[in-house]
Design a protein around this motif. Structure first.
Motif, PDB file in Angstrom:
ATOM      1  N   LEU A 215      69.189  -0.909 -38.622  1.00 50.17           N
ATOM      2  CA  LEU A 215      69.951  -0.198 -37.604  1.00 50.17           C
ATOM      3  C   LEU A 215      71.175   0.420 -38.287  1.00 50.17           C
ATOM      4  O   LEU A 215      72.033  -0.291 -38.798  1.00 50.17           O
ATOM      5  CB  LEU A 215      70.414  -1.139 -36.498  1.00 50.17           C
ATOM      6  CG  LEU A 215      69.359  -1.811 -35.616  1.00 50.17           C
ATOM      7  CD1 LEU A 215      68.617  -2.923 -36.341  1.00 50.17           C
ATOM      8  CD2 LEU A 215      69.998  -2.349 -34.351  1.00 50.17           C
ATOM      9  N   ASN A 216      71.253   1.727 -38.276  1.00 51.59           N
ATOM     10  CA  ASN A 216      72.356   2.455 -38.900  1.00 51.59           C
ATOM     11  C   ASN A 216      73.060   3.322 -37.863  1.00 51.59           C
ATOM     12  O   ASN A 216      72.497   3.632 -36.813  1.00 51.59           O
ATOM     13  CB  ASN A 216      71.827   3.322 -40.045  1.00 51.59           C
ATOM     14  CG  ASN A 216      71.101   2.520 -41.106  1.00 51.59           C
ATOM     15  OD1 ASN A 216      71.638   1.563 -41.658  1.00 51.59           O
ATOM     16  ND2 ASN A 216      69.863   2.901 -41.387  1.00 51.59           N
TER      17      ASN A 216
ATOM     18  N   LEU B  99      73.131  -2.958 -39.286  1.00 56.21           N
ATOM     19  CA  LEU B  99      72.571  -4.299 -39.260  1.00 56.21           C
ATOM     20  C   LEU B  99      71.121  -4.215 -39.707  1.00 56.21           C
ATOM     21  O   LEU B  99      70.498  -3.151 -39.628  1.00 56.21           O
ATOM     22  CB  LEU B  99      72.606  -4.899 -37.845  1.00 56.21           C
ATOM     23  CG  LEU B  99      73.905  -5.478 -37.297  1.00 56.21           C
ATOM     24  CD1 LEU B  99      73.699  -5.879 -35.835  1.00 56.21           C
ATOM     25  CD2 LEU B  99      74.355  -6.676 -38.110  1.00 56.21           C
ATOM     26  N   ARG B 100      70.606  -5.352 -40.154  1.00 53.48           N
ATOM     27  CA  ARG B 100      69.173  -5.451 -40.408  1.00 53.48           C
ATOM     28  C   ARG B 100      68.621  -6.631 -39.640  1.00 53.48           C
ATOM     29  O   ARG B 100      69.062  -7.765 -39.824  1.00 53.48           O
ATOM     30  CB  ARG B 100      68.867  -5.628 -41.897  1.00 53.48           C
ATOM     31  CG  ARG B 100      67.357  -5.544 -42.178  1.00 53.48           C
ATOM     32  CD  ARG B 100      67.005  -5.856 -43.623  1.00 53.48           C
ATOM     33  NE  ARG B 100      67.060  -7.286 -43.903  1.00 53.48           N
ATOM     34  CZ  ARG B 100      66.537  -7.843 -44.992  1.00 53.48           C
ATOM     35  NH1 ARG B 100      65.934  -7.084 -45.905  1.00 53.48           N
ATOM     36  NH2 ARG B 100      66.638  -9.147 -45.192  1.00 53.48           N
ATOM     37  N   LEU B 101      67.666  -6.360 -38.780  1.00 57.30           N
ATOM     38  CA  LEU B 101      66.965  -7.406 -38.041  1.00 57.30           C
ATOM     39  C   LEU B 101      65.690  -7.769 -38.778  1.00 57.30           C
ATOM     40  O   LEU B 101      65.056  -6.917 -39.413  1.00 57.30           O
ATOM     41  CB  LEU B 101      66.628  -6.932 -36.629  1.00 57.30           C
ATOM     42  CG  LEU B 101      67.785  -6.386 -35.789  1.00 57.30           C
ATOM     43  CD1 LEU B 101      67.274  -6.049 -34.391  1.00 57.30           C
ATOM     44  CD2 LEU B 101      68.940  -7.348 -35.738  1.00 57.30           C
ATOM     45  N   SER B 102      65.320  -9.032 -38.668  1.00 54.54           N
ATOM     46  CA  SER B 102      64.076  -9.519 -39.255  1.00 54.54           C
ATOM     47  C   SER B 102      63.247 -10.205 -38.182  1.00 54.54           C
ATOM     48  O   SER B 102      63.786 -10.740 -37.207  1.00 54.54           O
ATOM     49  CB  SER B 102      64.356 -10.519 -40.381  1.00 54.54           C
ATOM     50  OG  SER B 102      65.099  -9.924 -41.423  1.00 54.54           O
TER      51      SER B 102
ATOM     52  N   LYS C  74      65.773   7.715 -33.242  1.00 58.76           N
ATOM     53  CA  LYS C  74      65.176   8.479 -34.340  1.00 58.76           C
ATOM     54  C   LYS C  74      66.260   9.012 -35.263  1.00 58.76           C
ATOM     55  O   LYS C  74      67.253   9.575 -34.812  1.00 58.76           O
ATOM     56  CB  LYS C  74      64.339   9.620 -33.756  1.00 58.76           C
ATOM     57  CG  LYS C  74      63.311  10.195 -34.703  1.00 58.76           C
ATOM     58  CD  LYS C  74      62.433  11.211 -33.973  1.00 58.76           C
ATOM     59  CE  LYS C  74      61.626  10.573 -32.874  1.00 58.76           C
ATOM     60  NZ  LYS C  74      60.727  11.545 -32.201  1.00 58.76           N
ATOM     61  N   GLY C  75      66.072   8.813 -36.547  1.00 56.96           N
ATOM     62  CA  GLY C  75      67.053   9.259 -37.529  1.00 56.96           C
ATOM     63  C   GLY C  75      68.147   8.255 -37.809  1.00 56.96           C
ATOM     64  O   GLY C  75      68.914   8.416 -38.775  1.00 56.96           O
TER      65      GLY C  75
END
Length: 123
Positions: free
Chosen positions: A82-83, A17-20, A64-65
């Protein structure tokens, strides 16, 4: 400064996901910008911070990572990528701004908060 977080949702484990976080009413490039999260029944915890100086971001060990924080000063926007998401990443994610000239992982050192966006990771 007003902060508006968005981009949360429901995703399967291993997904992304990508948060903004859109900022208004302040001098965005002078703030240390951070992400925190709060899971049900737990305290709000630090996730990552992007220093105003442009120096290397700092992350909680738990992300982390896997997570990456980024900022676009021209757009007054903070991001969190978020990966490799895990069910334990499920939480409400908050963006926050700090006026201090040093960056911190302590909630008390952030002056402005957004309303939060829900991230739910299913197993």
């Amino acid at each position: 400064v007003q902060l508006q977080a968005s981009g949360g949702g429901l995703v399967q484990a291993g997904g992304s996901l990508r948060l903004s976080c859109a900022a208004s009413g302040g001098t965005f490039n002078s703030y240390n910008m951070g992400w925190f999260r709060q899971a049900p029944g737990k305290e709000r915890e630090f996730v990552a911070v992007s220093p105003w100086s442009g120096s290397t971001p700092y992350y909680a060990d738990s992300v982390k990572g896997r997570f990456a924080i980024a900022r676009d000063n021209a757009k007054n926007t903070l991001y969190l990528h978020l990966n490799s998401l895990k069910p334990e990443d499920t939480a409400v994610y908050y963006c926050a701004a700090s006026r201090r000239n040093y960056y911190s992982d302590r909630r008390s050192e952030y002056d402005y908060w957004g309303q939060g966006t829900q991230v739910t990771v299913s197993s």
